[in-house]
Enzyme design. Structure first.
Site, PDB file in Angstrom:
ATOM      1  N   CYS A   2     -11.751  -8.072   8.571  1.00 38.36           N
ATOM      2  CA  CYS A   2     -12.871  -9.011   9.515  1.00 38.36           C
ATOM      3  C   CYS A   2     -14.064  -8.462   8.779  1.00 38.36           C
ATOM      4  O   CYS A   2     -14.287  -7.626   7.781  1.00 38.36           O
ATOM      5  CB  CYS A   2     -13.047  -8.306  10.717  1.00 38.36           C
ATOM      6  SG  CYS A   2     -11.536  -8.524  11.874  1.00 38.36           S
ATOM      7  N   ARG A  27     -11.673 -10.955   1.633  1.00 36.98           N
ATOM      8  CA  ARG A  27     -11.101  -9.810   1.996  1.00 36.98           C
ATOM      9  C   ARG A  27     -10.030 -10.449   2.896  1.00 36.98           C
ATOM     10  O   ARG A  27      -9.026  -9.652   3.817  1.00 36.98           O
ATOM     11  CB  ARG A  27     -12.040  -9.213   3.112  1.00 36.98           C
ATOM     12  CG  ARG A  27     -13.291  -8.478   2.385  1.00 36.98           C
ATOM     13  CD  ARG A  27     -14.271  -8.168   3.226  1.00 36.98           C
ATOM     14  NE  ARG A  27     -14.047  -7.487   4.484  1.00 36.98           N
ATOM     15  CZ  ARG A  27     -14.087  -6.030   4.507  1.00 36.98           C
ATOM     16  NH1 ARG A  27     -14.624  -5.405   3.420  1.00 36.98           N
ATOM     17  NH2 ARG A  27     -13.685  -5.346   5.409  1.00 36.98           N
ATOM     18  N   TRP A  75      -9.717 -11.253  11.278  1.00 43.13           N
ATOM     19  CA  TRP A  75      -8.443 -11.043  10.696  1.00 43.13           C
ATOM     20  C   TRP A  75      -7.700 -10.408  11.909  1.00 43.13           C
ATOM     21  O   TRP A  75      -8.042  -9.519  12.564  1.00 43.13           O
ATOM     22  CB  TRP A  75      -8.230  -9.847   9.603  1.00 43.13           C
ATOM     23  CG  TRP A  75      -7.027  -9.316   9.302  1.00 43.13           C
ATOM     24  CD1 TRP A  75      -6.516  -8.091   9.956  1.00 43.13           C
ATOM     25  CD2 TRP A  75      -6.009  -9.702   8.395  1.00 43.13           C
ATOM     26  NE1 TRP A  75      -5.173  -7.955   9.238  1.00 43.13           N
ATOM     27  CE2 TRP A  75      -5.057  -9.114   8.436  1.00 43.13           C
ATOM     28  CE3 TRP A  75      -6.077 -10.730   7.488  1.00 43.13           C
ATOM     29  CZ2 TRP A  75      -3.989  -8.961   7.605  1.00 43.13           C
ATOM     30  CZ3 TRP A  75      -4.966 -10.912   6.654  1.00 43.13           C
ATOM     31  CH2 TRP A  75      -3.962  -9.994   6.640  1.00 43.13           C
ATOM     32  N   ASN A 101     -15.867  -5.355  14.005  1.00 39.88           N
ATOM     33  CA  ASN A 101     -14.689  -4.823  13.103  1.00 39.88           C
ATOM     34  C   ASN A 101     -14.108  -3.674  13.705  1.00 39.88           C
ATOM     35  O   ASN A 101     -14.759  -2.973  14.278  1.00 39.88           O
ATOM     36  CB  ASN A 101     -15.232  -4.860  11.590  1.00 39.88           C
ATOM     37  CG  ASN A 101     -15.516  -5.830  11.077  1.00 39.88           C
ATOM     38  OD1 ASN A 101     -15.577  -6.921  11.613  1.00 39.88           O
ATOM     39  ND2 ASN A 101     -16.245  -5.861   9.704  1.00 39.88           N
ATOM     40  N   GLY A 102     -12.704  -3.680  13.667  1.00 35.53           N
ATOM     41  CA  GLY A 102     -12.164  -2.273  14.134  1.00 35.53           C
ATOM     42  C   GLY A 102     -11.306  -2.524  15.111  1.00 35.53           C
ATOM     43  O   GLY A 102     -10.924  -3.794  15.540  1.00 35.53           O
ATOM     44  N   GLU A 481      10.760   3.591  -5.005  1.00 39.13           N
ATOM     45  CA  GLU A 481       9.039   2.990  -4.732  1.00 39.13           C
ATOM     46  C   GLU A 481       8.176   3.369  -6.148  1.00 39.13           C
ATOM     47  O   GLU A 481       7.362   2.510  -6.534  1.00 39.13           O
ATOM     48  CB  GLU A 481       8.630   3.306  -3.439  1.00 39.13           C
ATOM     49  CG  GLU A 481       7.097   2.877  -3.361  1.00 39.13           C
ATOM     50  CD  GLU A 481       6.852   1.579  -3.102  1.00 39.13           C
ATOM     51  OE1 GLU A 481       7.995   0.552  -3.181  1.00 39.13           O
ATOM     52  OE2 GLU A 481       5.857   0.812  -3.192  1.00 39.13           O
ATOM     53  N   LYS A 485       6.530   0.456  -8.336  1.00 39.68           N
ATOM     54  CA  LYS A 485       5.143   0.403  -8.440  1.00 39.68           C
ATOM     55  C   LYS A 485       4.893   0.492  -9.944  1.00 39.68           C
ATOM     56  O   LYS A 485       4.028  -0.435 -10.452  1.00 39.68           O
ATOM     57  CB  LYS A 485       4.771   1.363  -7.711  1.00 39.68           C
ATOM     58  CG  LYS A 485       3.212   1.493  -7.323  1.00 39.68           C
ATOM     59  CD  LYS A 485       2.979   0.725  -5.707  1.00 39.68           C
ATOM     60  CE  LYS A 485       3.797  -0.572  -5.485  1.00 39.68           C
ATOM     61  NZ  LYS A 485       4.156  -0.941  -4.605  1.00 39.68           N
ATOM     62  N   GLU A 488       5.861  -2.786 -12.210  1.00 36.22           N
ATOM     63  CA  GLU A 488       5.276  -4.160 -11.695  1.00 36.22           C
ATOM     64  C   GLU A 488       3.787  -4.105 -12.042  1.00 36.22           C
ATOM     65  O   GLU A 488       3.329  -5.301 -12.529  1.00 36.22           O
ATOM     66  CB  GLU A 488       5.338  -4.458 -10.019  1.00 36.22           C
ATOM     67  CG  GLU A 488       4.438  -3.608  -9.183  1.00 36.22           C
ATOM     68  CD  GLU A 488       4.518  -4.208  -7.854  1.00 36.22           C
ATOM     69  OE1 GLU A 488       4.366  -3.251  -6.849  1.00 36.22           O
ATOM     70  OE2 GLU A 488       4.540  -5.559  -7.450  1.00 36.22           O
ATOM     71  N   HIS A 504      26.664  10.483 -14.424  1.00 33.70           N
ATOM     72  CA  HIS A 504      27.577   9.717 -14.370  1.00 33.70           C
ATOM     73  C   HIS A 504      27.497   8.492 -15.339  1.00 33.70           C
ATOM     74  O   HIS A 504      28.030   7.460 -14.986  1.00 33.70           O
ATOM     75  CB  HIS A 504      28.060   9.155 -12.994  1.00 33.70           C
ATOM     76  CG  HIS A 504      28.575  10.391 -12.045  1.00 33.70           C
ATOM     77  ND1 HIS A 504      29.627  10.773 -12.302  1.00 33.70           N
ATOM     78  CD2 HIS A 504      27.887  11.069 -11.175  1.00 33.70           C
ATOM     79  CE1 HIS A 504      29.605  11.851 -11.558  1.00 33.70           C
ATOM     80  NE2 HIS A 504      28.713  11.995 -10.730  1.00 33.70           N
ATOM     81  N   LYS A 603       1.598 -12.352  -4.542  1.00 37.66           N
ATOM     82  CA  LYS A 603       1.450 -11.591  -3.320  1.00 37.66           C
ATOM     83  C   LYS A 603       2.355 -11.782  -2.204  1.00 37.66           C
ATOM     84  O   LYS A 603       2.919 -10.812  -1.758  1.00 37.66           O
ATOM     85  CB  LYS A 603      -0.133 -11.619  -2.949  1.00 37.66           C
ATOM     86  CG  LYS A 603      -0.288 -10.804  -1.647  1.00 37.66           C
ATOM     87  CD  LYS A 603      -0.116  -9.237  -1.925  1.00 37.66           C
ATOM     88  CE  LYS A 603      -0.578  -8.226  -0.965  1.00 37.66           C
ATOM     89  NZ  LYS A 603       0.024  -6.927  -1.339  1.00 37.66           N
TER      90      LYS A 603
HETATM   91  O1  M6R Z   1       5.133  -9.544   2.231  1.00 35.89           O
HETATM   92  P1  M6R Z   1       6.186  -8.727   2.291  1.00 35.89           P
HETATM   93  O2  M6R Z   1       6.142  -7.225   2.520  1.00 35.89           O
HETATM   94  O3  M6R Z   1       7.554  -9.388   2.944  1.00 35.89           O
HETATM   95  O4  M6R Z   1       6.827  -8.639   0.642  1.00 35.89           O
HETATM   96  C1  M6R Z   1       7.787  -8.049   0.024  1.00 35.89           C
HETATM   97  C2  M6R Z   1       7.603  -7.804  -1.255  1.00 35.89           C
HETATM   98  O5  M6R Z   1       7.561  -8.918  -1.800  1.00 35.89           O
HETATM   99  C3  M6R Z   1       6.341  -6.968  -1.773  1.00 35.89           C
HETATM  100  O6  M6R Z   1       6.739  -5.745  -0.995  1.00 35.89           O
HETATM  101  C4  M6R Z   1       6.742  -6.499  -3.293  1.00 35.89           C
HETATM  102  O7  M6R Z   1       7.719  -6.064  -3.721  1.00 35.89           O
HETATM  103  C5  M6R Z   1       5.321  -5.643  -3.477  1.00 35.89           C
HETATM  104  N1  M6R Z   1       4.679  -6.588  -4.759  1.00 35.89           N
HETATM  105  C6  M6R Z   1       5.699  -4.438  -4.258  1.00 35.89           C
HETATM  106  O8  M6R Z   1       4.351  -3.825  -4.463  1.00 35.89           O
END
Ligand code: M6R
Length: 608
Positions: A2, A27, A75, A101-102, A481, A485, A488, A504, A603
């Site tokens: 927010c 935001r 939000w 906000n909060g 993960e 990270k 990407e 293996h 995103k």
């Molecule tokens: O909005 P979601 O959590 O469903 O999105 C899932 C994936 O697209 C998301 O986690 C993606 O792998 C990210 N870019 C990872 O950092």
């Protein structure tokens, strides 16, 4: 998250508020509104959707005249995005208008208290409680009423307040949610974020927790809760607008990494009351929990990786078999599902096409769906039987960080909650897990304080061509993960392997100088992991080890080590992920990559 803007001065307030809110649009929000004193009374205008809708409604602001007002972009947290739930919220007579906000954690009990005394509520928000309480406690002294209210509310807040009875004064107060005061000539401002007022003034004061500021057009006075005046040193802002949007960080990802202690705290603490987990959000009863024979977890990308961690935790705690599926696979594999199956759906956006399709498939087959979602009112949230929201706030960087951490926090809450209902953990274990859960935000903060160690390691290795992440059990889940990270945002080829599986096949790729990140946080597997470290070291690998503070012997095995604080083994993923995020971030930053918008990625993936 927010956004708040407030104005008192000689100019028309509405266009200034709308312009300020526009600067906070980045935001993320789902509705917007303003309240203005028009010379006779408070006038409120608000609308669900983009700020443009509100702007058009008010003809750019010219329809709402007055020189004092508050504005907000919301939000949604408590209550869906809607006109009614938008801020400002007003008290029953319309005398007070409030933007917030909060999260007011005890809003439900306060609301019930007021309702028993005849106060009628119109919205589902926690914020309306503040507006109503203000009027309830108001006996002619607004400052006094604010002090009373903040002594009653629990949680986090930044509040902007105006009152019909005092049309030349704007009030604001904060706790655990940012709020600044902007100092102008013949005009003054409040804002949740600097960009909102940067084109009006560069002189600001930052409010501390429980400081109350009274703004008039000619000056500001700050009080503590004993009504004593506090002096404030103004600060001059030299940042440009784009730096200001990122709170002074170079990238949204960095800002969001640093926001994790707060995001995790906001997600956990409203759900732990008097040492017990209270999931007001869901309707699942202990009896229904006892009926489940199997749990499926479906999600994509990082949310799927949360699912992999959650599988270990849920099986350990509830003794119910758990399967984790990438949503795009689940939807086409004819999963064996019936009404004795709980499907846990995890998604930040709540709009990921494959995850949504998997949810629909699960429901079609009779499963009960519980989702963990960040965006209130999103499709996945709407279509689930139950939803537990993460309170991460909007995540702007494509690479998820704070959403991942808050999803994991909710997974712990669910596992402990279900285990207690099933009687698969003892009361002592239940208390212990909750205590550990509550310490996570501070421990994450501690890791972030040492971020320069990871930065240093990244500075020596950002040119690596391939990076392998290895671990066992929960550390393997974390490796996935860490690897995602890194690839990407830095475009470095990387893979995650179960450490015992290396020999293996994959170990053939390890040669002189290959970088291996070895996760060894799980105590019972530490020695096994050291054997795997020796295997890759023997082939020339350079190894970064990640373990808990007490495992100092790792220093004899690896080239560089990063320690995380101790917690129970199942909660270590919440800590181990932080250095992995930092490593990816620093490597990408040193390579000059477009961190917040990596190539080829979106995103929210709303197509199959
Ligand atoms: O909005 P979601 O959590 O469903 O999105 C899932 C994936 O697209 C998301 O986690 C993606 O792998 C990210 N870019 C990872 O950092």
């Amino acid at each position: 998250m927010c956004g708040i803007v407030g104005y008192v001065g000689e100019e028309q307030a509405t266009p200034i508020l709308l312009e300020g809110l526009e600067k906070l649009e980045y935001r993320g929000y789902d509705s917007a509104g303003v309240a203005i004193y028009d010379g006779k009374k408070l006038e409120v205008a608000k609308a669900k959707g983009r700020l443009k809708i509100l702007k058009d409604m008010l003809h750019g602001g010219s329809d709402l005249k007055g020189t004092i007002g508050i504005g907000h972009t919301r939000w949604a947290t408590h209550g869906k995005p809607s006109d009614i739930n938008s801020h400002p919220q007003t008290s029953v007579s319309g005398k007070f208008a409030v933007v917030h906000n909060g999260i007011i954690e005890n809003y439900l009990s306060l609301k019930q208290y007021l309702m028993r005394r005849g106060v009628a509520f119109v919205s589902e928000t926690d914020t309306e409680v503040v507006a109503q309480l203000l009027e309830y406690y108001y006996k002619g002294d607004i400052l006094e009423a604010i002090i009373r209210v903040i002594s009653k509310v629990e949680g986090s807040y930044a509040l902007g307040i105006i009152c019909e009875d005092s049309p030349n004064e704007l009030y604001a107060v904060r706790k655990d949610s940012p709020l600044i005061v902007g100092l102008g000539q013949g005009e003054n401002f409040i804002a949740s974020d600097i960009p909102a007022i940067l084109n009006k003034t560069r002189d600001i004061c930052r409010l501390n927790d429980n400081e109350i500021v009274v703004l008039t057009r000619s000056g500001i006075t700050v009080y503590n809760t004993d009504k004593e005046e506090i002096s404030k040193e103004p600060e001059h802002i030299n940042w440009d607008i784009s730096a200001a949007e990122k709170g002074g960080y170079e990238h949204f990802m960095a800002k969001e990494i640093m926001e994790q202690p707060k995001a995790v705290r906001d997600t956990i603490s409203p759900r732990i009351k008097d040492g017990r987990i209270v999931l007001d959000d869901i309707t699942l009863t202990p009896e229904q929990i006892k009926e489940f024979r199997r749990i499926f977890i479906v999600a994509c990308g990082s949310a799927y990786h949360v699912g992999v961690v959650a599988k270990y935790i849920l099986e350990k705690m509830t003794h119910i078999p758990v399967e984790v599926d990438v949503a795009s696979e689940f939807r086409y594999r004819d999963p064996i599902i019936d009404e004795k199956v709980l499907v846990l759906v995890i998604s930040q956006s709540g709009e990921t096409a494959d995850t949504l399709a998997a949810l629909r498939e699960a429901k079609r087959r009779g499963a009960r769906v519980l989702s963990i979602v960040n965006v209130v009112g999103s499709s996945i949230a709407n279509e689930s039987d139950d939803v537990i929201y993460t309170w991460a706030g909007p995540e702007i960087a494509v690479a998820t960080t704070k959403a991942y951490s808050t999803q994991l926090a909710v997974a712990y809450l669910i596992a402990i909650y279900m285990a207690e209902a099933l009687g698969t953990i003892t009361p002592e274990e239940y208390q212990e897990y909750i205590q550990e859960l509550e310490t996570l935000p501070d421990k994450i903060e501690k890791i972030l304080e040492n971020k320069q160690d990871i930065q240093y390691f990244a500075s020596r290795n950002f040119n690596a061509k391939d990076i392998f992440f290895i671990g066992r059990n929960l550390d393997y889940a974390m490796s996935m993960e860490g690897s995602l990270k890194l690839k990407e945002i830095s475009y470095i080829h990387s893979d995650a392997y179960a450490a015992g599986e290396l020999k293996h096949g994959t170990i053939s790729l390890v040669e002189d100088g290959t970088l291996v990140v070895a996760l060894a946080t799980q105590q019972k597997l530490f020695d096994k992991m050291m054997s795997n470290v020796r295997e890759v070291k023997a082939r020339g690998a350079l190894v970064l080890g990640l373990t808990v503070e007490e495992n100092k012997q790792i220093e004899q095995e690896v080239d560089f080590v990063f320690y995380v604080p101790k917690t129970c083994d199942i909660m270590l993923p919440s800590l181990a992920v932080i250095p992995l995020q930092l490593f990816a971030y620093y490597v990408a930053s040193m390579k000059g990559c477009d961190i917040d918008k990596p190539r080829n990625l979106a995103k929210s993936v709303t197509v199959e």
